[in-house]
Design a protein around this motif. Structure first.
Motif, short mmCIF file in Angstrom:
data_model
loop_
_atom_site.label_atom_id
_atom_site.label_comp_id
_atom_site.label_asym_id
_atom_site.label_seq_id
_atom_site.Cartn_x
_atom_site.Cartn_y
_atom_site.Cartn_z
N GLY A 20 -8.45 21.55 18.78
CA GLY A 20 -9.78 21.13 19.19
C GLY A 20 -10.04 19.64 19.06
N HIS A 21 -9.01 18.85 18.88
CA HIS A 21 -9.13 17.39 18.77
C HIS A 21 -8.90 16.76 20.15
CE1 HIS A 21 -9.39 17.75 14.46
NE2 HIS A 21 -8.23 18.39 14.43
N HIS A 22 -9.86 16.98 21.02
CA HIS A 22 -9.68 16.61 22.42
C HIS A 22 -9.65 15.09 22.65
CE1 HIS A 22 -11.24 20.78 22.55
NE2 HIS A 22 -10.17 20.88 23.32
N ALA A 23 -10.45 14.34 21.92
CA ALA A 23 -10.47 12.89 22.12
C ALA A 23 -9.11 12.27 21.79
CB ALA A 23 -11.57 12.25 21.28
N ALA A 24 -8.51 12.72 20.70
CA ALA A 24 -7.19 12.20 20.33
C ALA A 24 -6.13 12.63 21.36
CB ALA A 24 -6.80 12.70 18.94
N ALA A 25 -6.24 13.85 21.84
CA ALA A 25 -5.30 14.33 22.85
C ALA A 25 -5.45 13.54 24.14
CB ALA A 25 -5.52 15.82 23.11
N ILE A 26 -6.68 13.23 24.52
CA ILE A 26 -6.92 12.45 25.74
C ILE A 26 -6.24 11.09 25.64
CG2 ILE A 26 -8.70 11.22 27.06
CD1 ILE A 26 -10.53 13.69 26.57
N ALA A 27 -6.35 10.45 24.48
CA ALA A 27 -5.72 9.14 24.30
C ALA A 27 -4.20 9.23 24.46
CB ALA A 27 -6.09 8.57 22.92
N LEU A 28 -3.59 10.24 23.85
CA LEU A 28 -2.14 10.42 24.00
C LEU A 28 -1.75 10.70 25.44
CD1 LEU A 28 -0.99 12.57 20.95
CD2 LEU A 28 -0.17 10.31 21.58
N LEU A 29 -2.51 11.57 26.09
CA LEU A 29 -2.18 11.95 27.46
C LEU A 29 -2.35 10.80 28.44
CD1 LEU A 29 -3.76 15.48 27.33
CD2 LEU A 29 -1.32 14.95 27.58
N ARG A 30 -3.31 9.95 28.21
CA ARG A 30 -3.46 8.77 29.07
C ARG A 30 -2.24 7.88 28.98
NH1 ARG A 30 -9.81 7.32 28.17
NH2 ARG A 30 -10.60 8.76 29.75
N GLY A 31 -1.69 7.75 27.77
CA GLY A 31 -0.46 6.98 27.60
C GLY A 31 0.72 7.62 28.31
N VAL A 32 0.83 8.93 28.20
CA VAL A 32 1.91 9.64 28.87
C VAL A 32 1.80 9.47 30.38
CG1 VAL A 32 2.79 11.95 29.41
CG2 VAL A 32 2.31 11.32 27.03
N LEU A 33 0.60 9.65 30.92
CA LEU A 33 0.41 9.58 32.36
C LEU A 33 0.49 8.15 32.89
CD1 LEU A 33 -2.31 12.31 32.74
CD2 LEU A 33 0.09 12.43 33.45
N ALA A 34 0.28 7.17 32.03
CA ALA A 34 0.47 5.78 32.45
C ALA A 34 1.95 5.50 32.70
CB ALA A 34 -0.08 4.82 31.40
N ILE A 35 2.80 6.15 31.92
CA ILE A 35 4.25 5.99 32.08
C ILE A 35 4.78 6.88 33.20
CG2 ILE A 35 6.49 6.22 30.92
CD1 ILE A 35 4.70 3.95 29.82
N ASP A 36 4.32 8.12 33.24
CA ASP A 36 4.80 9.09 34.23
C ASP A 36 3.60 9.74 34.91
OD1 ASP A 36 6.08 10.95 35.76
OD2 ASP A 36 6.99 12.04 34.10
N PRO A 37 3.04 9.10 35.94
CA PRO A 37 1.83 9.62 36.58
C PRO A 37 2.03 10.91 37.36
CG PRO A 37 2.60 7.65 37.70
CD PRO A 37 3.47 7.83 36.51
N GLU A 38 3.26 11.37 37.49
CA GLU A 38 3.52 12.61 38.22
C GLU A 38 3.95 13.74 37.28
OE1 GLU A 38 5.96 12.11 41.64
OE2 GLU A 38 4.72 10.48 42.41
N HIS A 39 3.45 13.71 36.07
CA HIS A 39 3.78 14.74 35.08
C HIS A 39 2.70 15.82 35.14
CE1 HIS A 39 5.06 16.67 31.46
NE2 HIS A 39 6.12 15.87 31.43
N ALA A 40 3.04 16.94 35.75
CA ALA A 40 2.06 18.01 35.99
C ALA A 40 1.46 18.55 34.69
CB ALA A 40 2.69 19.13 36.78
N ILE A 41 2.29 18.74 33.68
CA ILE A 41 1.80 19.27 32.40
C ILE A 41 0.84 18.28 31.75
CG2 ILE A 41 2.45 20.09 30.11
CD1 ILE A 41 3.25 22.02 32.30
N GLY A 42 1.14 17.00 31.88
CA GLY A 42 0.23 15.98 31.35
C GLY A 42 -1.14 16.07 32.01
N HIS A 43 -1.15 16.22 33.33
CA HIS A 43 -2.43 16.36 34.04
C HIS A 43 -3.13 17.66 33.65
CE1 HIS A 43 -2.25 12.84 36.61
NE2 HIS A 43 -0.98 13.11 36.87
N LEU A 44 -2.36 18.71 33.47
CA LEU A 44 -2.93 19.99 33.07
C LEU A 44 -3.60 19.90 31.71
CD1 LEU A 44 -3.33 23.07 33.24
CD2 LEU A 44 -1.01 23.30 32.36
N LEU A 45 -2.90 19.34 30.74
CA LEU A 45 -3.48 19.19 29.40
C LEU A 45 -4.70 18.28 29.41
CD1 LEU A 45 -0.24 18.91 27.23
CD2 LEU A 45 -1.87 20.81 27.28
N LEU A 46 -4.63 17.21 30.20
CA LEU A 46 -5.77 16.31 30.30
C LEU A 46 -6.97 17.04 30.91
CD1 LEU A 46 -6.99 13.54 29.85
CD2 LEU A 46 -5.94 12.79 31.99
N ALA A 47 -6.72 17.85 31.92
CA ALA A 47 -7.80 18.63 32.53
C ALA A 47 -8.43 19.58 31.51
CB ALA A 47 -7.27 19.42 33.73
#
Length: 113
Positions: A20-47
């Motif tokens: 339930g720590h969504h803000a921290a997860a969002i920060a990590l996922l933004r970093g992941v997607l900045a490196i690999d913007p076509e990572h479907a799981i990253g977009h899914l988790l961010l959603a």
């Protein structure tokens, strides 16, 4: 950031989402997607995070990206169905829930939707 770091950050983000720590997860996922913007799981988790924080427009966008990149992910259909419910689009919600169930009949989120 190499592939191992991306994988580690995705795992961390998934654990944070489950806790339930969504803000921290969002920060990590933004970093992941900045490196690999076509990572479907990253977009899914961010959603999922964005939906949990009531940012439904952004969640719908990210779920759409996840579906565009990997239409075979039942979880992406579940998140899209949840976004459709938030927008009171019952037909679209049913469609995505049915898609998720067609891909994976035991998808718990689709059964809840």
């Amino acid at each position: 950031m190499d592939d191992a770091d991306l994988h580690t950050n995705l795992e961390r983000a998934a654990r944070l989402v489950n806790l339930g720590h969504h803000a921290a997860a969002i920060a990590l996922l933004r970093g992941v997607l900045a490196i690999d913007p076509e990572h479907a799981i990253g977009h899914l988790l961010l959603a999922q995070c964005l939906l949990a924080t009531k940012r439904i427009h952004a969640a719908r966008h990210e779920a759409g990206l996840a579906l565009a990149l990997a239409p075979e992910l039942p979880e992406a259909h579940v998140v899209m169905a949840s976004c459709a419910l938030a927008f009171q689009k019952l037909g679209a919600a049913r469609h995505h829930a049915e898609q998720a169930l067609a891909l994976e009949p035991e998808t718990p989120g689709a059964l809840l939707v």
